[in-house]
Design a protein around this motif. Structure first.
Motif, PDB file in Angstrom:
ATOM      1  N   VAL A  49      30.597   2.631 -71.545  1.00  0.00           N
ATOM      2  CA  VAL A  49      30.521   1.183 -71.647  1.00  0.00           C
ATOM      3  C   VAL A  49      30.495   0.746 -73.113  1.00  0.00           C
ATOM      4  CG1 VAL A  49      29.164  -0.868 -71.083  1.00  0.00           C
ATOM      5  CG2 VAL A  49      29.357   0.994 -69.428  1.00  0.00           C
ATOM      6  N   LEU A  50      29.756   1.487 -73.951  1.00  0.00           N
ATOM      7  CA  LEU A  50      29.690   1.127 -75.368  1.00  0.00           C
ATOM      8  C   LEU A  50      31.060   1.263 -76.024  1.00  0.00           C
ATOM      9  CD1 LEU A  50      27.431   0.218 -77.372  1.00  0.00           C
ATOM     10  CD2 LEU A  50      27.423   2.562 -78.208  1.00  0.00           C
ATOM     11  N   ARG A  51      31.783   2.318 -75.673  1.00  0.00           N
ATOM     12  CA  ARG A  51      33.140   2.477 -76.215  1.00  0.00           C
ATOM     13  C   ARG A  51      34.052   1.349 -75.738  1.00  0.00           C
ATOM     14  NH1 ARG A  51      35.654   6.147 -74.007  1.00  0.00           N
ATOM     15  NH2 ARG A  51      34.153   7.299 -72.715  1.00  0.00           N
ATOM     16  N   ASP A  52      33.932   1.014 -74.459  1.00  0.00           N
ATOM     17  CA  ASP A  52      34.759  -0.061 -73.917  1.00  0.00           C
ATOM     18  C   ASP A  52      34.474  -1.394 -74.600  1.00  0.00           C
ATOM     19  OD1 ASP A  52      35.927   1.691 -72.121  1.00  0.00           O
ATOM     20  OD2 ASP A  52      34.741   1.030 -70.389  1.00  0.00           O
ATOM     21  N   LEU A  53      33.208  -1.614 -74.950  1.00  0.00           N
ATOM     22  CA  LEU A  53      32.803  -2.899 -75.501  1.00  0.00           C
ATOM     23  C   LEU A  53      33.359  -3.177 -76.890  1.00  0.00           C
ATOM     24  CD1 LEU A  53      29.034  -3.202 -74.514  1.00  0.00           C
ATOM     25  CD2 LEU A  53      30.878  -4.755 -73.853  1.00  0.00           C
ATOM     26  N   ILE A  60      38.239   1.345 -73.163  1.00  0.00           N
ATOM     27  CA  ILE A  60      39.118   0.769 -72.132  1.00  0.00           C
ATOM     28  C   ILE A  60      40.354   1.647 -71.926  1.00  0.00           C
ATOM     29  CG2 ILE A  60      38.250  -1.589 -72.341  1.00  0.00           C
ATOM     30  CD1 ILE A  60      40.814  -2.266 -73.966  1.00  0.00           C
ATOM     31  N   LYS A  61      40.115   2.944 -71.803  1.00  0.00           N
ATOM     32  CA  LYS A  61      41.214   3.909 -71.784  1.00  0.00           C
ATOM     33  C   LYS A  61      42.118   3.765 -70.562  1.00  0.00           C
ATOM     34  CE  LYS A  61      39.183   7.512 -74.675  1.00  0.00           C
ATOM     35  NZ  LYS A  61      38.918   8.957 -74.807  1.00  0.00           N
ATOM     36  N   CYS A  62      41.555   3.294 -69.450  1.00  0.00           N
ATOM     37  CA  CYS A  62      42.374   3.237 -68.240  1.00  0.00           C
ATOM     38  C   CYS A  62      43.330   2.054 -68.246  1.00  0.00           C
ATOM     39  CB  CYS A  62      41.495   3.208 -66.995  1.00  0.00           C
ATOM     40  SG  CYS A  62      40.533   1.700 -66.797  1.00  0.00           S
ATOM     41  N   SER A  63      43.144   1.106 -69.151  1.00  0.00           N
ATOM     42  CA  SER A  63      44.085  -0.002 -69.244  1.00  0.00           C
ATOM     43  C   SER A  63      45.297   0.450 -70.042  1.00  0.00           C
ATOM     44  CB  SER A  63      43.438  -1.223 -69.906  1.00  0.00           C
ATOM     45  OG  SER A  63      43.162  -0.979 -71.259  1.00  0.00           O
ATOM     46  N   ASN A  64      46.470   0.044 -69.590  1.00  0.00           N
ATOM     47  CA  ASN A  64      47.713   0.443 -70.230  1.00  0.00           C
ATOM     48  C   ASN A  64      47.949  -0.401 -71.479  1.00  0.00           C
ATOM     49  OD1 ASN A  64      50.883  -0.206 -70.416  1.00  0.00           O
ATOM     50  ND2 ASN A  64      50.618   1.874 -69.678  1.00  0.00           N
ATOM     51  N   VAL A 116      33.269  -7.673 -61.864  1.00  0.00           N
ATOM     52  CA  VAL A 116      34.127  -6.633 -62.452  1.00  0.00           C
ATOM     53  C   VAL A 116      33.499  -6.110 -63.743  1.00  0.00           C
ATOM     54  CG1 VAL A 116      36.412  -6.111 -63.370  1.00  0.00           C
ATOM     55  CG2 VAL A 116      36.178  -7.666 -61.423  1.00  0.00           C
ATOM     56  N   GLY A 117      33.007  -7.009 -64.583  1.00  0.00           N
ATOM     57  CA  GLY A 117      32.414  -6.601 -65.860  1.00  0.00           C
ATOM     58  C   GLY A 117      31.189  -5.733 -65.702  1.00  0.00           C
ATOM     59  N   ALA A 118      30.509  -5.865 -64.594  1.00  0.00           N
ATOM     60  CA  ALA A 118      29.325  -5.042 -64.350  1.00  0.00           C
ATOM     61  C   ALA A 118      29.684  -3.610 -64.004  1.00  0.00           C
ATOM     62  CB  ALA A 118      28.492  -5.650 -63.217  1.00  0.00           C
ATOM     63  N   HIS A 119      30.952  -3.365 -63.609  1.00  0.00           N
ATOM     64  CA  HIS A 119      31.325  -2.050 -63.095  1.00  0.00           C
ATOM     65  C   HIS A 119      32.340  -1.304 -63.953  1.00  0.00           C
ATOM     66  CE1 HIS A 119      29.169  -2.344 -59.248  1.00  0.00           C
ATOM     67  NE2 HIS A 119      29.476  -3.630 -59.283  1.00  0.00           N
ATOM     68  N   ASP A 120      33.392  -1.990 -64.433  1.00  0.00           N
ATOM     69  CA  ASP A 120      34.460  -1.256 -65.126  1.00  0.00           C
ATOM     70  C   ASP A 120      35.247  -2.210 -66.016  1.00  0.00           C
ATOM     71  OD1 ASP A 120      36.599   0.332 -65.938  1.00  0.00           O
ATOM     72  OD2 ASP A 120      36.737   1.375 -64.017  1.00  0.00           O
ATOM     73  N   LEU A 121      34.969  -2.177 -67.322  1.00  0.00           N
ATOM     74  CA  LEU A 121      35.648  -3.071 -68.257  1.00  0.00           C
ATOM     75  C   LEU A 121      37.118  -2.709 -68.434  1.00  0.00           C
ATOM     76  CD1 LEU A 121      32.865  -3.510 -70.954  1.00  0.00           C
ATOM     77  CD2 LEU A 121      33.735  -5.263 -69.403  1.00  0.00           C
ATOM     78  N   GLY A 122      37.464  -1.445 -68.247  1.00  0.00           N
ATOM     79  CA  GLY A 122      38.868  -1.045 -68.344  1.00  0.00           C
ATOM     80  C   GLY A 122      39.701  -1.705 -67.258  1.00  0.00           C
ATOM     81  N   PRO A 127      30.712 -10.248 -51.813  1.00  0.00           N
ATOM     82  CA  PRO A 127      30.293  -8.966 -51.217  1.00  0.00           C
ATOM     83  C   PRO A 127      31.400  -7.931 -51.094  1.00  0.00           C
ATOM     84  CG  PRO A 127      29.266 -10.789 -50.065  1.00  0.00           C
ATOM     85  CD  PRO A 127      30.274 -11.395 -50.979  1.00  0.00           C
ATOM     86  N   PRO A 128      32.610  -8.276 -50.601  1.00  0.00           N
ATOM     87  CA  PRO A 128      33.649  -7.233 -50.544  1.00  0.00           C
ATOM     88  C   PRO A 128      34.101  -6.732 -51.913  1.00  0.00           C
ATOM     89  CG  PRO A 128      34.530  -9.361 -49.840  1.00  0.00           C
ATOM     90  CD  PRO A 128      33.048  -9.513 -49.928  1.00  0.00           C
ATOM     91  N   VAL A 129      34.079  -7.620 -52.910  1.00  0.00           N
ATOM     92  CA  VAL A 129      34.451  -7.182 -54.261  1.00  0.00           C
ATOM     93  C   VAL A 129      33.391  -6.230 -54.804  1.00  0.00           C
ATOM     94  CG1 VAL A 129      34.880  -7.926 -56.629  1.00  0.00           C
ATOM     95  CG2 VAL A 129      35.824  -9.244 -54.721  1.00  0.00           C
ATOM     96  N   GLU A 130      32.117  -6.574 -54.621  1.00  0.00           N
ATOM     97  CA  GLU A 130      31.020  -5.679 -55.018  1.00  0.00           C
ATOM     98  C   GLU A 130      31.159  -4.337 -54.321  1.00  0.00           C
ATOM     99  OE1 GLU A 130      28.527  -5.647 -57.043  1.00  0.00           O
ATOM    100  OE2 GLU A 130      27.770  -7.665 -57.461  1.00  0.00           O
ATOM    101  N   LYS A 131      31.389  -4.356 -53.033  1.00  0.00           N
ATOM    102  CA  LYS A 131      31.509  -3.116 -52.249  1.00  0.00           C
ATOM    103  C   LYS A 131      32.682  -2.281 -52.729  1.00  0.00           C
ATOM    104  CE  LYS A 131      31.831  -1.397 -47.498  1.00  0.00           C
ATOM    105  NZ  LYS A 131      31.941  -1.763 -46.068  1.00  0.00           N
ATOM    106  N   PHE A 132      33.791  -2.939 -53.055  1.00  0.00           N
ATOM    107  CA  PHE A 132      34.972  -2.224 -53.540  1.00  0.00           C
ATOM    108  C   PHE A 132      34.656  -1.467 -54.826  1.00  0.00           C
ATOM    109  CE2 PHE A 132      38.746  -1.937 -56.181  1.00  0.00           C
ATOM    110  CZ  PHE A 132      39.679  -1.394 -55.307  1.00  0.00           C
ATOM    111  N   PHE A 133      33.990  -2.133 -55.762  1.00  0.00           N
ATOM    112  CA  PHE A 133      33.706  -1.481 -57.042  1.00  0.00           C
ATOM    113  C   PHE A 133      32.617  -0.428 -56.924  1.00  0.00           C
ATOM    114  CE2 PHE A 133      36.233  -4.859 -58.860  1.00  0.00           C
ATOM    115  CZ  PHE A 133      36.849  -4.208 -59.920  1.00  0.00           C
ATOM    116  N   GLN A 134      31.769  -0.538 -55.935  1.00  0.00           N
ATOM    117  CA  GLN A 134      30.740   0.475 -55.724  1.00  0.00           C
ATOM    118  C   GLN A 134      31.265   1.697 -54.982  1.00  0.00           C
ATOM    119  OE1 GLN A 134      27.790  -1.790 -53.616  1.00  0.00           O
ATOM    120  NE2 GLN A 134      27.002  -2.806 -55.450  1.00  0.00           N
ATOM    121  N   GLU A 135      32.206   1.492 -54.059  1.00  0.00           N
ATOM    122  CA  GLU A 135      32.624   2.570 -53.166  1.00  0.00           C
ATOM    123  C   GLU A 135      34.030   3.102 -53.423  1.00  0.00           C
ATOM    124  OE1 GLU A 135      32.106   1.251 -49.161  1.00  0.00           O
ATOM    125  OE2 GLU A 135      29.948   0.848 -49.404  1.00  0.00           O
ATOM    126  N   VAL A 136      34.904   2.286 -54.000  1.00  0.00           N
ATOM    127  CA  VAL A 136      36.301   2.712 -54.172  1.00  0.00           C
ATOM    128  C   VAL A 136      36.601   3.040 -55.631  1.00  0.00           C
ATOM    129  CG1 VAL A 136      38.728   2.056 -53.902  1.00  0.00           C
ATOM    130  CG2 VAL A 136      37.027   1.350 -52.173  1.00  0.00           C
TER     131      VAL A 136
END
Length: 635
Positions: A432-436, A283-287, A151-157, A91-100
């Motif tokens: 998401v398609l670009r990230d994939l 996945i542009k946000c990954s270095n 994590v994969g449901a929210h941001d692959l980067g 739950p806190p991980v889900e909340k983090f990716f939804q709100e932060v």
């Protein structure tokens, strides 16, 4: 690893001379590495080369043997305490990716917001599997899979940043580190210092054994002096601690030869630098950067896994982490399917909701089948690993190939269902398609992994056939083996063999596809033996039939997996049981329906003629630098 010169596919060999005898260790090393490994094993004395045994469903598939141990029943890998821990963590991980976390902003800025990174460190997301006494959360593989799925449901980067750090970056220290290495580095990589995995080079992608980076022992024997460069390194510009692979000279049989060695390298050693971040499709946000090593002094105590064992270290790191990719992409597919389903349930066209059209219903159903199967593979492999399975590498490779292919299809279809709206940035699906797209390329391209699946299984089967051939040289001492094999083959030849009795393994509703599965397992064995007898050692070069064989193996294994999972749901009386039984039956019907044609395509004369035709066409395209035919107007 030095490359073996490849020969053209074709020709007949005596099976006694031509059957590979051992499992392939190579994944990213590709076909050349695989061929070298096979030929090296063939030179061993015969008494060291008995038939291998394994509890792996997939490896036994190549022998035509139905082995249920690692598939039925579906693995139950969580204790009550571990399940309770997950209930508190998710739950806190889900909340983090939804709100932060803001995936659109991360993508636009091509970097993860500092607040997001700080929050992830605070959550412990960068040390999920590090033992608690060394600063991590100490999660099992199954627990890790569940959080990665979120994590994969929210941001692959963001997922790549986390995965590059722990799934491969410092995973070698977890798997091969000495007590001193673990106690020195694991608290650091869970306490704020990023890690990276440095293998790929400009001239060495899938052929990992051909790397040029070198490390030579200093005159005083205290350090290895490291020189070279790596390319496309995730976290390369921010990592303080790196697992680096380099050629090192070693003495073997009185000669000096190069062997790959793994090193733990700190940026603070000096001589380590990075290029600018790459401008990527997704996945542009990954270095992602190049990393350079110039006379870097690496203490001898930072050798990881022993001098000359770097290839083994690299392959085990990659094999060990592939289930995590399937888990992440199961989350991606679930999120895309939800978006598509919600749109189909509310969008009205021609006086009907989209969900009332049978064409859209089929799309949603097939998307659900792919997601369900991907998710099943992730938790079957992680569960096998947690319950002590030793042979799971082929299944892990299958999970990566299937997940990355399926995720692309599911998200593409979600865009199609949303229509023009799906093409807009606001819906998030184009991102998401670009990230994939990268998932079918990195950590072993899907093309190489399919060949790895086929060749690893063929060598496993080959060791059994060699044992049978040796038995015929001394039949009196091996009557049991000879008669059991003769009986099995005779039954198959006259159509009496029906395969293993699977009735006790599956729910009543799934008995028919399970029986078909068992029958096709025997067909796999006959197909593999035919390939070996026809091509012998040259089978390594027969990539077109090998790809069809790998596709058949993937369809067969995924069917076994979903039959097992759906049966578990029914046995436990889960609310989703009826849906899971339908999903499993639907997938089995599709997948098993493809298998006979795929297996036939490995031996059919017409198929071989088409392979030859395609090879010639491909050669002409390459020689011409593109399409060899002119425009029909000749203008």
């Amino acid at each position: 690893m030095k490359s073996a010169k490849l020969m053209m596919c074709g020709g007949r060999h005596l099976a006694s001379r031509a059957i590979p005898a051992a499992p392939l260790a190579s994944t990213t090393g590709g076909v050349r590495g695989a061929a070298t490994e096979a030929r090296a094993v063939e030179k061993q004395p015969q008494q060291q080369r008995g038939a291998r045994t394994s509890a792996s469903f997939t490896l036994n598939l190549f022998r035509g043997h139905f082995e249920p141990a690692q598939v039925f029943p579906f693995p139950e890998a969580l204790s009550d305490d571990q399940r309770q821990m997950l209930q508190e963590l998710v739950p806190p991980v889900e909340k983090f990716f939804q709100e932060v976390n803001d995936p659109a902003k991360n993508d636009h800025d091509a970097q993860i917001e500092e607040g997001t990174l700080a929050g992830l460190w605070e959550l412990g997301a960068f040390g999920l599997q590090v033992p608690a006494e060394l600063g991590g959360l100490g999660l099992t593989n199954t627990q890790y899979a569940r959080l990665v799925e979120v994590v994969g449901a929210h941001d692959l980067g963001v997922g790549i940043t986390l995965g590059a750090h722990q799934s491969i970056g410092f995973k070698g220290i977890l798997l091969f580190g000495t007590p001193q290495q673990r106690s020195k580095y694991l608290p650091r990589v869970t306490g704020g210092e990023y890690a990276a995995f440095c293998l790929t080079e400009p001239a060495s992608g899938s052929d990992a054994g051909s790397i040029k980076t070198r490390a030579v022992l200093s005159p005083d024997g205290k350090n290895f002096i490291l020189n070279g460069s790596k390319i496309w390194i995730s976290n390369g510009g921010i990592a303080e601690i790196m697992t680096v692979f380099a050629q090192t000279p070693i003495e073997k049989d009185g000669k000096t030869v190069d062997k790959v060695t793994a090193f733990i390298v700190e940026r603070s050693f000096g001589g380590v630098s990075s290029g600018p971040p790459e401008n990527k499709m997704g996945i542009k946000c990954s270095n992602t950067t190049e990393v350079y090593f110039e006379d870097v002094p690496v203490p001898v105590e930072n050798v990881l896994g022993g001098v000359g064992n770097g290839f083994k270290v690299a392959m085990n790191i990659l094999n060990n982490g592939r289930f995590g990719m399937a888990a992440a992409l199961a989350g991606t597919q679930r999120a895309a399917l939800r978006q598509a389903a919600e749109h189909a349930a509310t969008r009205v066209q021609f006086g009907k909701r989209l969900a009332e059209f049978t064409g859209v219903q089929e799309k949603l159903a097939r998307m659900a089948m792919l997601q369900y199967t991907t998710e099943t593979l992730a938790y079957m492999v992680s569960g096998n690993m947690d319950t002590g399975a030793q042979d799971y590498h082929v299944e892990a490779a299958i999970s990566k190939v299937f997940a990355s292919d399926s995720a692309w299809t599911v998200v593409d279809e979600a865009i199609q269902i949303l229509g023009g709206m799906g093409f807009m940035k606001a819906t998030g699906l184009e991102r998401v398609l670009r990230d994939l797209r990268i998932f079918r390329i990195f950590e072993g391209t899907n093309d190489i992994l399919r060949l790895f699946v086929a060749l690893t299984g063929i060598q496993f089967a080959g060791s059994h056939l060699q044992e049978l051939q040796r038995a015929f040289k001394n039949p009196t001492a091996h009557l049991g083996l000879i008669f059991s094999e003769a009986g099995r083959r005779a039954a198959g030849a006259v159509g009496l063999a029906r395969g293993a009795d699977t009735r006790a393994l599956v729910h009543d509703d799934l008995r028919a596809p399970a029986a078909e599965l068992a029958r096709l397992v025997m067909e796999h064995g006959r197909t593999v033996e035919g390939l070996l007898r026809k091509h012998g050692r040259r089978v390594v070069d027969c990539q077109q039939p090998l790809n069809r064989l790998a596709a058949a193996v993937i369809d067969t294994y995924t069917t076994a997996a979903v039959l097992s999972r759906a049966t578990r749901a029914a046995r436990l009386g889960l609310p989703s049981a009826a849906q899971e039984l339908r999903l499993a039956a639907a997938w089995a019907d599709d997948a098993l329906g493809r298998v006979p044609a795929l297996l036939a395509a490995t031996r059919d004369t017409r198929a071989q003629e088409q392979y030859d035709r395609l090879s010639k066409l491909g050669t002409e395209v390459a020689a011409n630098g593109g399409q060899p035919t002119p425009n029909p107007l000749n203008l």
